[in-house]
Every structure is written in C-alpha cells, then in structure tokens.
Design a protein around this motif. Structure first.
Motif, short mmCIF file in Angstrom:
data_model
loop_
_atom_site.label_atom_id
_atom_site.label_comp_id
_atom_site.label_asym_id
_atom_site.label_seq_id
_atom_site.Cartn_x
_atom_site.Cartn_y
_atom_site.Cartn_z
N ILE A 33 -3.50 -37.94 59.61
CA ILE A 33 -2.59 -37.77 58.47
C ILE A 33 -2.29 -36.28 58.34
O ILE A 33 -3.19 -35.45 58.45
N HIS A 71 -7.90 -39.43 60.76
CA HIS A 71 -6.97 -40.54 60.48
C HIS A 71 -5.53 -40.18 60.78
O HIS A 71 -4.62 -40.90 60.41
N ASN A 81 -4.90 -44.34 47.32
CA ASN A 81 -4.95 -44.86 48.68
C ASN A 81 -6.39 -45.01 49.17
O ASN A 81 -6.71 -45.94 49.89
N ARG A 82 -7.22 -44.08 48.81
CA ARG A 82 -8.64 -44.18 49.15
C ARG A 82 -9.46 -43.74 47.94
O ARG A 82 -9.08 -42.78 47.24
N LYS A 142 3.06 -39.62 49.92
CA LYS A 142 1.76 -38.95 49.75
C LYS A 142 0.59 -39.91 49.99
O LYS A 142 0.66 -41.09 49.62
N HIS A 143 -0.43 -39.36 50.59
CA HIS A 143 -1.69 -40.10 50.75
C HIS A 143 -2.63 -39.58 49.67
O HIS A 143 -3.17 -38.48 49.78
N ASN A 197 0.45 -33.81 53.35
CA ASN A 197 0.78 -35.02 52.59
C ASN A 197 -0.42 -35.63 51.86
O ASN A 197 -0.30 -36.66 51.20
N ILE A 198 -1.59 -35.00 52.05
CA ILE A 198 -2.77 -35.53 51.35
C ILE A 198 -2.86 -34.89 49.96
O ILE A 198 -2.72 -33.67 49.82
#
Lengths: 132, 558, 367
Positions: free
Chosen positions: B331, B329, B252-253, B212-213, B335-336
C-alpha cells in the motif's frame, strides 16, 4: 528575597503599571509560576496591568462620601471633562473608588493616587484644570 | 463509633469523614459541583449545602462530629440550591455545553436569571486542548488538578469577584504556557469549557475517502474504560466489542497499540541494559508519556538526556505502519491514514511533533480520546455493550500481555523487566509490589551482582519532586517510570469524565486480568515483533531501529 | 484617651520579666477580646498558638478597609509604639519567629512613622524580626486566612477553616493574627493601665465633628451623637458597609447584644451617620457595588449573587420592583447571608436585609 506583593509594588511604583516583560523576569528570578504572579497581579486593585491614562481620577463612593456629596462630584467631573465613568479618553480616566479611610474628611477624591479631601466643586474646578 | 443524626435517623460514622462522605455511604443524595473525590475539598460552589444544627453549611468540607443533627433537604435548602444552580448556569450558554452528566441537576434550574455571558476568545491554537472560558462555571476543579496535583500551573484563577476566571498568564494561548497537554483539566471540567480539541471530523472525512486505507490503533488502557461511556461498570474489559465497533465505523484495519507497546518495551529494555552497562545517563526515565516529555522540555531541559530516546508505542506503531506494514501489503504509505484511539489529550500534540515523521509522512495522522470515540460511536448509533466480540487484525494487532499493562502505573516497568529477566537470566524483583497504585514507589531490583533502585511515579506533581532531587544530585534511582496522569494512562486526561482513583484502580485490575489470561506475556515472545526485526529493523538499537523507533527532545523552556 | 498613652518600653519589660504563661494569664484576666469585630478572646488565641510547637508567626492586621472605619489609622498615626510593643510581647509570649504588620496600601503615608518605631524597638530587642507588608487594595484581606494568602504572595482568597491559623497559618505554621487595636491594648494590660470597657469608634457621615472617639460600651447612642454633632435629623446609622443599617434609636445602648437584637453588627465600630436627606436605597446601591468589587470570587453566592442584587436595586430605583422581584431580592439576600463561604459574603447583605425590614418604603415597588 522580597515578598511577591512588595516586588509588585516596586514595579507598579516604577512603571505606573506592571509590564509583562518585568513580570516574566520576576517569575524567573523568584521561581514563582507566571500564572500565579498574573493571578496576584490581577486580583489586587492597586496593581494595573496596562499603562494608565495621564490622569486617573477616583471618587470614593462609600457611604460617608456619598452622604457628603460624592455623587454630585462625579456628575460635576463628568460634565467638566466631558468624560463618562470607566470610559477613559486620551488623557483621563474617571473611576469610582472604594473607601480609603479618610471618611472624616469626606468627600474624598484621588488624582493619580494622591488623596484630596473635603472636596467641593470650587476646589475640584481648580484641580481639574490640568486634566482638560 | 460516633453517631450523628441525618434527617432524623441515627447513623454511625467513621471519625474524620465529612458529612458528604457519610451521606454518600448511606445512600443519601446530596448534589455537588466543585467536589471531586481526588481533589482537596474547597467548599466553593455551595451546591452541597445541608443544615447542621439549624445552620447552613457545605457538606463537602465539614467534618461529621458526634451529636450533629443534619438535615439534607428541606424547603429552604431546596430554595437556596435552586438559586445557587441558577446563578451558576446563568453565566453560560447551556446549548454549548459538551457533556452534561455532571451538571444535569444544575441545568434543571437554568433560566431563573437572565444570562450574563462572557465574551472571551476561544483558545484552540494548540493541537490538544480547546478552552472556551465562556462556558466556565467556576468550579475550580481544573485549577486544583493543574496546581495541586500536577504542579504545572499553566492556569490559575485570575481577576477577582464576578470577573474571576481560570486563566493563563496574560490570557495567552495554552501553547505559550507551561501546559503539558496532560488534559487532567479537561477530565474534570463539568461543562466542556476545557475539552480535547476534537479530531472526529477529520477521522470521519478520512473514513469516507475511498482512496484512503484508514487503520486505527487502540491504546492499552482504552479497553478497560470505553465501556463506561456506555454505562458499563468501571473495570469492564470490552476489547472484542471495541474491535467490532471500530470495524462498524468503517476502519479498514483495527490494530492494537499493545503491539507498539511491545516494540517500545523491547527497545527500551535494551537501551536500559546498555545504559546500566556503560553507566551512562542514569537514571533513565521512560518516554512513552507525551505530557511527561513536554513537562521535561518546558521545566527541566538540562535533564533531557535522562529520558529514554524510545518513541512512545503510538509513534512506533505509526512509523512501522507506514513503512513495514505498507510495504508488506503493498500500500502506498501516502494513502495510509493512521488513527489512534487514546486515553490521552497529549497524544494529539505528540503526533503533531515535527520529528514524528520518520516514515517520510506524518507517522500518526489523528488521535481520538476515549471520550471522542464514545461520542463518535453514539453519533453512529453503535451501542457498544450489545456488540459481539471480534479479533484485532493481523499483523499489527498481535501483542503480548506486556503491551496490555502499559496502560497502568508500573506496567512499563514490569514489561521492560520481563525482557531484562529473559536477557540477563539473573534478576530478582518483588513483582507484586510493582502492581500497586501509588504516587511514588521505590522498588529494589537485583540484576546479577548489581543492586538497582527503580522509581515508579505518576502525577506530574510527584514527578517534579523527583526531578528537583535529580537536579540537586540527590536522586538515588537508576530507572524511573513516569506517567503524567494519576494511576497512569487508565487515569488519562482523555478518559471518561467519571474517572476517579477508585475507578482507576478497577481499570488497573482489568488490565492485569487481561495480562494474566494471555499465554504470551512477554514482548520478546511476540512473533510479529520478531518478524519486524528480522525483516526490517535488524537488531534492537540498530541504526535502522534508531531511525524509526527513537526520537529526540527539545528545550522548550522560556 | 487610653490609646494615646505612650508605652515607653514598660509593657515589654514587664512582659519579659514574667513567664509566657503568666502573660497569657494576665491577658485572659483582662478580658481582652478581638477588636476587629469577631470578639474572640485574645488570651485564648495566644494560648492555642503557644501550645503548638515549632516555628510560629505573628501577624498584625492593619488592613482596615471597612468603609467608615479609621481607628487603626489613628493608632498608626498617633501611637505606633503601642502596636509594635504589643507585637513584640506577642512574639515573645507565643514564641513566634517573626512578626508581620499588614497595612493597607492607602495608609502608605504612615509607613515611615511605623518603620521608625519598628527600628527603635528592634535596636533595643534585636532578637525579634518585624516585617511591614503593604496590602494592594483588597478588602477581603481583612479576613485572617486571606491575609495569610496575601503575605504568601497569592490572591487574598480565604482558606477553609478548620484548620485555624493558630494550628496552620502562614506557610502552614501556627500563626496568631490580631487586629491593630487589639495588639495596642497589650502593653496597657502589662502596665495595668487597661480599661476593658473602652472602645475606639470611628464617626463619619452627616456629622459636624467626624473622627475617632473613645467611649465605654453600653453608652447610649444619643450620647455618641452629641459628641459628633449630627447635621440635620438622623435617619439611620450604617455600621460600615457590612454591619448593617440601624434605624436611628437615640436610647439604644451601644453593645454587641443590643445591636444584634436589631440584626445589626457593632463590628469594628465604624458609625456612618445618615440624615433624612439621604436615600437609603441609593446608599445600598453603592454598598452593593462595594461588595461586588471586593468579592474574591471564590464562592457562588457572593460572586454571582450580589451582581443580581444590584440589578434589582437599580430596577427599584428606576422603575420599581414587581412582587416577584421583591421576593427574589429578599431570597437572594438571605441566600447570600446563609450560604457564603466567608464573613465578607455573609455580611454583604446585612444592610439590605435591615432596609427590607425597617425601611420598606425605601424600596420602590410596582403597584
């Protein structure tokens, strides 16, 4: 508009308790929040929120009635109807009641809110026949 | 100035103050429970007793009067306070209490009486608020918030005597009531009998999932309040430390809801200009407060067309994160995981709304309140005050000062007006008036040759008054900003428990400080916002903008 | 009995002839004080409300719920005109827009009688408006701010005072609240037929002739007992549930002051006679149950404290108390008396404290 207390009395008299649907309707009609109606309905011991057993027997347990044998009456009712206080069977519920102002005719009981004064075992025996 | 004697010492006081006020001002400690500086004193819990001319009285609701002789502590008072505290605590399992700061003193006396516990079902059927009445010690603060301040009346005392509880009608779950999930009850609950429904576990699970992001957005008001969870002074701005802390937690961010707020500002300003031009559905009200939305849906469905259709900053952010950002990005949006850190319990409900899936996924996955984030950091031994500063990540961490002030009452209005001023050129308003913290404010706006009236409101009780006027056609406003919580999000239901209006004002000033020190103070100046429009959305109010940034409302009235 | 005199519109006619100020002066001169138990001077109460401007209300408290009290019932049954006429004089004097009579649910059978009387008076004086409100079984509604809450449709939870009802009462407007017996005295005062010494007494318990009697204050207790004809030897008298338990003293003068010296409250003068066959601790158990049942739940001492007292009383009856428990019982009783929010809580342990002091042997202790 009638006062909330009187509206609740009318429902209690009509149904023997305060049905949820009726209270919801009352809230809409009066614009009184349902939480406040529920609050008032649960605060006063004269209102019931659920359907009651066929016979609700109350024995007043304030000093005048106790001094005149109220506790013996409770014992007698419990034995006769094989019923514990606050623990209803299919037909009857036995409750302790607070003073209802008939101390001059103590001891006092009520059956479905009807008041019976100067109670004794003989009179009670008659009254309880239908409750068995 | 009149004078009283406290513990043998003569003390001057201001007329109209209570004994408790006078004592607190003079640093004389008196324990309290049901007292809250923002709520009507009820004198209910009796913990704050003192002796006044030899008679026991509660200090929270007794006015100081010339010549009073007050003893704040002696053997008798100590004994009574001990019994009182022990009686209160005997009704709950103390190990289940959530945060004990408010009742530490009471807990000292726990155990004098055998526990007399309730056994009522826990209400956790809604996504925002969990109620465990078995932890209630009857301070009644939740009810004063819900009834006196918010006029919501989801809960009210029911039953009588020792059976008394703060109850919903027929003890039904909150989601079946008029509750707006504003969470003001949870903010004042001393035991956590009413608390936010926690998402900590879900977030932790996502953080552990390698596939996961996980990104987090932090609400504007949070940077001015999170520090208090770590003992910092109210109004401490801890933006940089917060970002470091979140990175340490493993996100992650670390992004900023201020960016979302810039988007909301930009869209909403255009929507307002359009409605004014077409004279359609005025007054227009703001839409960023999710408790306000539920309040309208449950109470005034006939007025829903007045609400701006703009999504809140949280939801705009989520929609952009799982579309534009994902693509940028490369992605897979599935998965976010978008986590929000919010001062709010209602945001938990908002992100669960079925229509908040414009990205094709749940736009925002989980919401943590300020309190939950504080708890999470503590559990991970991250001591916020000792951390160094870090910057928000790019691109969704870039924001203007307009985004920052979204967190305080009047902030949204100022942000929107900054865009309108830029667009319309000729605009005149008293900017300083907009910065005050008051329940209902009327502010004149000159726009070209038009004279408009802005209403800035916080507290749902105040909002109800204005909506009643609107219903009767007596409302003179053209634009109305509504925040459900006192002071706006800085006084939000998910904020630290210490919150009161004094603290709220300090947090508000902190947000204005942040705004003022920024060079970029207007939403339309945000370069990332420009990129998003240029490369993805097109124009404000475009079809695509509507798809991702606007929403609709539902009649939830019963 | 003076309470049986029919007013026949004479009181109100006399009141309408003179100015409201003159009515208040007359009431002040009469030395009439509240008969519900608090003994506040009635003239002063009216004067405070009169001084306030705007919409006002008048409430008659006929929610008589104190155990052993039925004097208001007696007036409602035998002479309701006196109450209605007093209420009209009150509304006229303080310039109240509306009068309420709050009557307890258990007196339902008296409502028709009362409504007839209201109709009779409103027909003659249509400028007045009177509404009868039926209580629904809550002792606490005898408290004046609780009665207001109740009429407004809320639970009868007492409000903080000040502000007093005379400034902010029903719907936030100045409101006078008088006990039914108090208001019944007003026509008598207007007609110069009022004897300020006479009080109504409710007698019950172990007596052959229970009922409502009229006695002058200062009479000896034994003289009252002679009328009531006790059954067996008198052990004590309970002044309702809240006034306390007085060890029987035939010579004691029946006055507020003499009773207060014994830590007993004369209150609304409901005397329950208890003979030597009765167990006081058992009586106390049911009195405590009464207060647990009637507590509104607002403040900690009354809500939580009485339940703990009941536990200790039951333990005393079953097994006996340890020294520590006995001390706890005493502490709790004083704590509730001193720390409760309203009069109901404050008076809920009066009898217990009397028994702890005067009838030590009734509370069983472990050796």
């Amino acid at each position: 508009m009638k006062r909330l207390l009187m509206e609740l009395h009318a429902l209690q008299d009509k149904y023997g308790f305060l049905p949820k649907k009726r209270l919801e309707k009352l809230s809409k009609k009066t614009n009184i929040p349902l939480a406040i109606i529920y609050s008032t309905a649960t605060f006063y011991s004269g209102f019931e929120l659920e359907k009651q057993p066929k016979y609700v027997i109350g024995v007043v347990t304030c000093p005048s009635c106790i001094a005149n044998g109220a506790l013996e009456l409770i014992e007698y009712i419990e034995k006769t109807l094989n019923l514990e206080i606050n623990n209803p069977n299919k037909k009857c519920l036995l409750l302790k009641l607070q003073c209802i102002g008939r101390c001059y005719d103590a001891p006092v009981i009520t059956i479905n809110k009807k008041i019976y004064t100067k109670m004794n075992k003989e009179k009670l025996s008659d009254l309880l026949k239908k409750c068995r | 100035m009149p004078e009283i004697k406290i513990n043998g010492k003569k003390i001057k006081f201001e007329e109209g103050k209570t004994i408790l006020d006078v004592c607190r001002k003079n640093n004389i400690k008196i324990p309290t429970l049901c007292y809250h500086p923002d709520l009507k004193a009820e004198g209910k819990c009796r913990q704050c007793i003192v002796e006044v001319n030899g008679k026991i009285m509660t200090s929270c609701n007794t006015q100081a009067k010339e010549g009073m002789n007050i003893i704040t502590e002696n053997e008798k008072i100590k004994k009574y306070r001990k019994i009182n505290a022990a009686l209160l605590m005997s009704r709950v399992k103390t190990k289940d209490i959530l945060e004990t700061e408010d009742i530490e003193e009471l807990m000292e006396h726990d155990g004098l009486f055998e526990n007399k516990l309730r056994n009522l079902p826990i209400d956790n059927k809604n996504p925002a608020i969990e109620r465990n009445i078995n932890l209630c010690i009857n301070c009644g603060k939740c009810i004063r918030k819900c009834h006196d301040v918010q006029s919501v009346d989801a809960i009210y005392p029911a039953f009588k005597g020792i059976e008394t509880i703060a109850a919903t009608p027929f003890l039904c779950p909150l989601d079946q009531t008029v509750c707006t999930y504003c969470g003001q009850c949870s903010l004042v609950c001393p035991t956590g009998a009413i608390r936010e429904k926690s998402s900590i576990r879900d977030v932790e699970k996502a953080l552990k999932d390698e596939g996961k992001h996980v990104i987090i957005q932090t609400a504007p008001s949070m940077r001015a309040s999170l520090g208090e969870e770590f003992g910092l002074k109210p109004g401490s701005l801890i933006t940089g430390k917060m970002v470091t802390a979140l990175k340490k937690l493993g996100f992650n961010r670390v992004f900023d809801t201020d960016f979302g707020a810039d988007m909301t500002t930009y869209e909403e300003a255009h929507e307002l200009m359009e409605r004014i031009e077409k004279n359609k559905n005025l007054p227009m009200t703001t839409s960023c407060c999710p408790a306000w939305i539920v309040f309208m849906e449950k109470n005034y469905p006939e007025l829903l067309n007045h609400i701006s259709t703009c999504k809140s900053p949280q939801q705009m952010f989520g929609a952009i994160a799982k579309t534009y950002y994902a693509k940028l990005h490369n992605i897979d949006p599935k998965n976010i995981v978008v986590v929000s850190a919010m001062p709010c319990t209602a945001k938990k409900f908002e992100c669960e709304r079925r229509e908040m899936r414009s990205s094709g996924f749940k736009d925002v996955d989980y919401v943590l309140t300020t309190r939950e984030l504080g708890r999470m950091l503590k559990q991970n031994n991250i001591n916020l005050p000792s951390l160094n500063d870090s910057e928000f990540d790019k691109p969704l961490g870039i924001s203007s000062g307009s985004g920052a002030i979204f967190g305080t009452t009047g902030g949204v209005t100022q942000a929107v007006l900054r865009v309108i001023e830029w667009k319309m050129k000729s605009m005149d308003v008293e900017w300083e008036e907009l910065k005050k913290v008051e329940g209902i404010r009327q502010i004149k706006l000159k726009l070209g040759d038009k004279e408009l009236l802005l209403g800035i409101i916080y507290g749902l009780g105040n909002a109800r008054k204005v909506m009643e006027d609107l219903k009767k056609g007596k409302c003179r406003y053209d634009f109305i900003e509504v925040m459900a919580c006192p002071g706006g999000c800085i006084g939000g239901g998910g904020q630290p428990k210490s919150t009161d209006m004094d603290i709220v004002k300090k947090r508000s000033l902190a947000l204005y400080r942040q705004d003022e020190k920024l060079e970029m103070r207007k939403a339309h100046e945000n370069p990332v916002l420009k990129e998003v429009y240029d490369n993805f959305l097109g124009e404000p109010l475009s079809k695509k903008a509507h798809k991702y940034l606007h929403t609709r409302y539902f009649n939830r009235k019963k | 009995m003076q309470i049986e005199k029919k007013p026949n519109f004479k009181g109100i006619e006399n009141a309408l002839k003179i100015s409201p100020e003159a009515v208040i002066d007359k009431i002040k001169l009469s030395k009439l004080t509240g008969r519900g138990g608090a003994c506040f001077p009635t003239g002063k109460k009216w004067e405070i409300a009169s001084a306030n401007q705007g919409e006002k209300f008048f409430i008659i408290n006929a929610d008589e719920s104190e155990p052993g009290n039925f004097k208001d019932q007696y007036i409602l049954k035998n002479n309701p005109d006196l109450i209605i006429e007093g209420l009209l004089i009150g509304c006229h004097t303080v310039n109240a827009k509306k009068g309420f009579i709050y009557i307890r649910d258990e007196y339902k059978d008296l409502i028709k009688n009362l409504q007839d009387s209201v109709n009779k008076y409103i027909k003659k004086y249509p400028q007045f408006d009177i509404e009868i409100i039926l209580g629904a079984g809550a002792y606490v509604c005898g408290e004046e701010t609780a009665i207001i809450e109740s009429i407004e449709g809320f639970p009868g939870i007492p409000r903080m005072k000040p502000p007093y009802p005379g400034e902010k009462g029903f719907q936030g407007k100045p409101t006078v609240i008088n006990n039914a017996e108090t208001i019944a005295m007003i026509p008598l005062i207007m007609n110069n037929e009022f004897n300020p010494e006479l009080r109504l007494f409710s007698l019950s318990g172990n007596v052959k002739k229970p009922g409502v009697y009229e006695f002058p204050l200062g009479i000896k207790l034994k003289e009252i007992m002679e009328k009531a004809e006790p059954e067996g030897k008198i052990k004590s008298i309970f002044m309702g549930a809240s006034g306390g338990c007085l060890k029987y003293d035939p010579e004691i003068k029946v006055t507020q002051e003499a009773f207060r010296e014994k830590n007993v409250c004369l209150g609304s003068r409901g005397i329950i006679v208890i003979n030597e066959n009765q167990s006081l601790i058992r009586m106390l158990k049911y009195i405590t149950e009464f207060f647990i049942h009637e507590s509104c739940g607002k403040c900690t001492p009354c809500r939580e404290g009485n339940a703990r007292i009941l536990e200790l009383i039951e333990k005393s009856i079953e097994k006996g108390l340890t020294k520590e428990e006995h001390e706890r019982l005493n502490d709790l009783a004083n704590y509730i008396k001193e720390c409760s929010f309203c009069g109901l809580g404050m008076s809920s342990t009066t009898a217990l404290l009397n028994i702890l002091k005067e009838f030590k042997e009734e509370i069983k202790c472990l050796k």
